[in-house]
Design a protein around this motif. Sequence first.
Motif, PDB file in Angstrom:
ATOM      1  N   VAL A  65       0.887  -1.168   0.000  1.00  0.00           N
ATOM      2  CA  VAL A  65       0.000   0.000   0.000  1.00  0.00           C
ATOM      3  C   VAL A  65       0.923   1.216   0.000  1.00  0.00           C
ATOM      4  N   THR A  66       0.745   2.104  -0.966  1.00  0.00           N
ATOM      5  CA  THR A  66       1.671   3.221  -1.104  1.00  0.00           C
ATOM      6  C   THR A  66       1.050   4.543  -0.658  1.00  0.00           C
ATOM      7  N   VAL A  67       1.940   5.484  -0.304  1.00  0.00           N
ATOM      8  CA  VAL A  67       1.515   6.811   0.128  1.00  0.00           C
ATOM      9  C   VAL A  67       2.609   7.799  -0.250  1.00  0.00           C
ATOM     10  N   VAL A  68       2.226   9.025  -0.582  1.00  0.00           N
ATOM     11  CA  VAL A  68       3.194  10.073  -0.889  1.00  0.00           C
ATOM     12  C   VAL A  68       3.116  11.135   0.199  1.00  0.00           C
ATOM     13  N   VAL A  69       4.265  11.649   0.614  1.00  0.00           N
ATOM     14  CA  VAL A  69       4.293  12.716   1.614  1.00  0.00           C
ATOM     15  C   VAL A  69       4.180  14.040   0.863  1.00  0.00           C
ATOM     16  N   ASN A  70       3.075  14.730   1.049  1.00  0.00           N
ATOM     17  CA  ASN A  70       2.835  15.931   0.253  1.00  0.00           C
ATOM     18  C   ASN A  70       2.200  17.042   1.078  1.00  0.00           C
ATOM     19  N   ARG A  71       2.148  18.207   0.454  1.00  0.00           N
ATOM     20  CA  ARG A  71       1.554  19.402   1.048  1.00  0.00           C
ATOM     21  C   ARG A  71       0.753  20.100  -0.024  1.00  0.00           C
ATOM     22  N   ASN A  72      -0.499  20.435   0.259  1.00  0.00           N
ATOM     23  CA  ASN A  72      -1.342  21.165  -0.684  1.00  0.00           C
ATOM     24  C   ASN A  72      -1.348  22.651  -0.349  1.00  0.00           C
ATOM     25  N   LEU A  73      -1.285  23.470  -1.393  1.00  0.00           N
ATOM     26  CA  LEU A  73      -1.415  24.915  -1.242  1.00  0.00           C
ATOM     27  C   LEU A  73      -2.546  25.385  -2.143  1.00  0.00           C
ATOM     28  N   ASP A  74      -3.429  26.208  -1.594  1.00  0.00           N
ATOM     29  CA  ASP A  74      -4.537  26.769  -2.351  1.00  0.00           C
ATOM     30  C   ASP A  74      -4.161  28.194  -2.767  1.00  0.00           C
ATOM     31  N   THR A  75      -4.288  28.494  -4.062  1.00  0.00           N
ATOM     32  CA  THR A  75      -3.831  29.796  -4.550  1.00  0.00           C
ATOM     33  C   THR A  75      -4.518  30.959  -3.843  1.00  0.00           C
ATOM     34  N   GLU A  76      -5.814  30.856  -3.608  1.00  0.00           N
ATOM     35  CA  GLU A  76      -6.536  31.950  -2.955  1.00  0.00           C
ATOM     36  C   GLU A  76      -6.079  32.119  -1.512  1.00  0.00           C
ATOM     37  N   ARG A  77      -5.895  31.009  -0.817  1.00  0.00           N
ATOM     38  CA  ARG A  77      -5.535  31.084   0.594  1.00  0.00           C
ATOM     39  C   ARG A  77      -4.135  31.639   0.818  1.00  0.00           C
ATOM     40  N   VAL A  78      -3.227  31.401  -0.119  1.00  0.00           N
ATOM     41  CA  VAL A  78      -1.872  31.941   0.050  1.00  0.00           C
ATOM     42  C   VAL A  78      -1.707  33.281  -0.647  1.00  0.00           C
ATOM     43  N   GLN A 132       9.264  20.795   2.462  1.00  0.00           N
ATOM     44  CA  GLN A 132      10.431  19.952   2.186  1.00  0.00           C
ATOM     45  C   GLN A 132      11.149  19.579   3.479  1.00  0.00           C
ATOM     46  N   ARG A 133      11.255  20.506   4.420  1.00  0.00           N
ATOM     47  CA  ARG A 133      11.883  20.194   5.709  1.00  0.00           C
ATOM     48  C   ARG A 133      11.115  19.113   6.454  1.00  0.00           C
ATOM     49  N   LEU A 134       9.788  19.114   6.296  1.00  0.00           N
ATOM     50  CA  LEU A 134       8.955  18.120   6.977  1.00  0.00           C
ATOM     51  C   LEU A 134       8.987  16.756   6.296  1.00  0.00           C
ATOM     52  N   GLY A 135       9.699  16.656   5.192  1.00  0.00           N
ATOM     53  CA  GLY A 135       9.824  15.368   4.510  1.00  0.00           C
ATOM     54  C   GLY A 135       8.959  15.221   3.284  1.00  0.00           C
ATOM     55  N   TYR A 137       5.549   7.216  -8.539  1.00  0.00           N
ATOM     56  CA  TYR A 137       5.511   5.849  -8.024  1.00  0.00           C
ATOM     57  C   TYR A 137       6.863   5.159  -7.960  1.00  0.00           C
ATOM     58  N   GLU A 138       7.943   5.925  -7.879  1.00  0.00           N
ATOM     59  CA  GLU A 138       9.206   5.293  -7.509  1.00  0.00           C
ATOM     60  C   GLU A 138       9.131   4.913  -6.029  1.00  0.00           C
ATOM     61  N   ASP A 139       9.680   3.763  -5.704  1.00  0.00           N
ATOM     62  CA  ASP A 139       9.655   3.272  -4.327  1.00  0.00           C
ATOM     63  C   ASP A 139      10.680   4.031  -3.501  1.00  0.00           C
ATOM     64  N   LEU A 140      10.227   4.693  -2.427  1.00  0.00           N
ATOM     65  CA  LEU A 140      11.106   5.464  -1.556  1.00  0.00           C
ATOM     66  C   LEU A 140      11.307   4.796  -0.201  1.00  0.00           C
ATOM     67  N   GLY A 141      10.861   3.543  -0.081  1.00  0.00           N
ATOM     68  CA  GLY A 141      11.124   2.803   1.138  1.00  0.00           C
ATOM     69  C   GLY A 141       9.929   2.711   2.067  1.00  0.00           C
ATOM     70  N   PRO A 142      10.074   1.960   3.160  1.00  0.00           N
ATOM     71  CA  PRO A 142       8.961   1.784   4.086  1.00  0.00           C
ATOM     72  C   PRO A 142       8.706   3.042   4.901  1.00  0.00           C
ATOM     73  N   GLY A 143       7.459   3.249   5.255  1.00  0.00           N
ATOM     74  CA  GLY A 143       7.111   4.355   6.137  1.00  0.00           C
ATOM     75  C   GLY A 143       7.394   5.716   5.526  1.00  0.00           C
ATOM     76  N   VAL A 144       7.566   6.730   6.382  1.00  0.00           N
ATOM     77  CA  VAL A 144       7.851   8.092   5.954  1.00  0.00           C
ATOM     78  C   VAL A 144       8.933   8.664   6.852  1.00  0.00           C
ATOM     79  N   PRO A 145       9.575   9.770   6.457  1.00  0.00           N
ATOM     80  CA  PRO A 145      10.598  10.370   7.310  1.00  0.00           C
ATOM     81  C   PRO A 145      10.056  10.710   8.685  1.00  0.00           C
ATOM     82  N   PRO A 146      10.879  10.619   9.728  1.00  0.00           N
ATOM     83  CA  PRO A 146      10.411  10.874  11.095  1.00  0.00           C
ATOM     84  C   PRO A 146       9.752  12.230  11.275  1.00  0.00           C
ATOM     85  N   VAL A 147      10.269  13.285  10.620  1.00  0.00           N
ATOM     86  CA  VAL A 147       9.667  14.605  10.789  1.00  0.00           C
ATOM     87  C   VAL A 147       8.251  14.615  10.260  1.00  0.00           C
TER      88      VAL A 147
END
Length: 361
Positions: free
Chosen positions: A55-68, A87-90, A346-356
């Motif tokens: 089961v895969t997951v991507v670590v991401n952040r959404n930004l809304d143009t109006e809100r920013v 990026q600092r948060l992983g 969908y490149e495999d970046l390993g198990p889990g996510v970065p600690p941060v």
Amino acid sequence: MPPADLRAALRTAASDPDRLDDAQAEALLGADGAALEELCATADAVRAARAGEAVTVVVNRNLDTERVGAGTPAARARVRELAAEAQRLGATEVCVQGPLPAGAPADGYLDLVRDVAAGAPGIHLHAFRPPEVADAAARRGSTVRAFLEAARAAGLSSVPGTAARILDDGVRERLAGRPDLPVARWVELVTTAHAVGLTSTATMVHGHVESPAQQVAHLRLLASIAERTGGFTEFIPMPFVPPPGAVLPAGCRPGPDAREVRAVVAVARLLLAGRVDHVQAPWPKLDAALVVRLLRGGADDLGGLLLDGLLDPAAGQEQGVTMGVADAARLAAAAGRPLRRRSTRYEDLGPGVPPVAAGAG
């Protein structure tokens, strides 16, 4: 379809999904009870063959143009700061959604790409739905292709294949309550993105005014685009969720039930196999138990964690709708599968996510 014909459709799905005709696919969308369980088991076998066990997951952040406040000079430094924090948060992906305001500079969309790239060098920028791509090209007086080439050179990596709704002009106009982006234009914008080297998602919003036949036609069109371009990274079936207080068109359903959600995921897996090999379980719109059932019935991906961050948690539309790594791991474990981190492509970046990232949001 008579029970005997439904049984025949299930046998065809199990032996060779490519041989399913439209009538059989429509019948499978209506499967219930034991037939639905058989359909989901068949789709899950195809999932295992095409996408593997993780089961895969991507670590991401959404930004809304109006809100920013994107498109204004004051917002440019803020966008860089928010991208850097992600990026600092992983995060390996920043997703930007929404149009720029009318007074934005002609190259405002390109400025937004440049600011994300400057704040988070090397991060994958996933931005600009088809209507926004058209808007960006119109503002700068260029072709769509020229804008997309310039955006890619500036740091854009992929575009969301959203605003698809159901790819049927009558359905789109009826659901929107006004003329919508024509299907042919949507296809042109997405395939042009693919042609310049950008990938995209593929989506379908279902459970409103469309019929099973229109759902099947939508999936067939996506499959044909994928065969031509190879540009879709995943399919995201989005249950229709009416806005609070919305007045729905006559005959519009308030969204699909759990049976339909499961059937749509399973049939999509079968019809897209070999063309789009990743099918997402849209966890922000579903309860955890149903997400697990989807992971056991054809889905292989959970999408993004949707980090809020600390600088401006309200910068994305999904503020507060964040999945922690422990929650993602529990969903994967409940489905009997391991959790793996992936890139947008969908490149495999390993198990889990970065600690941060695991503790963010």
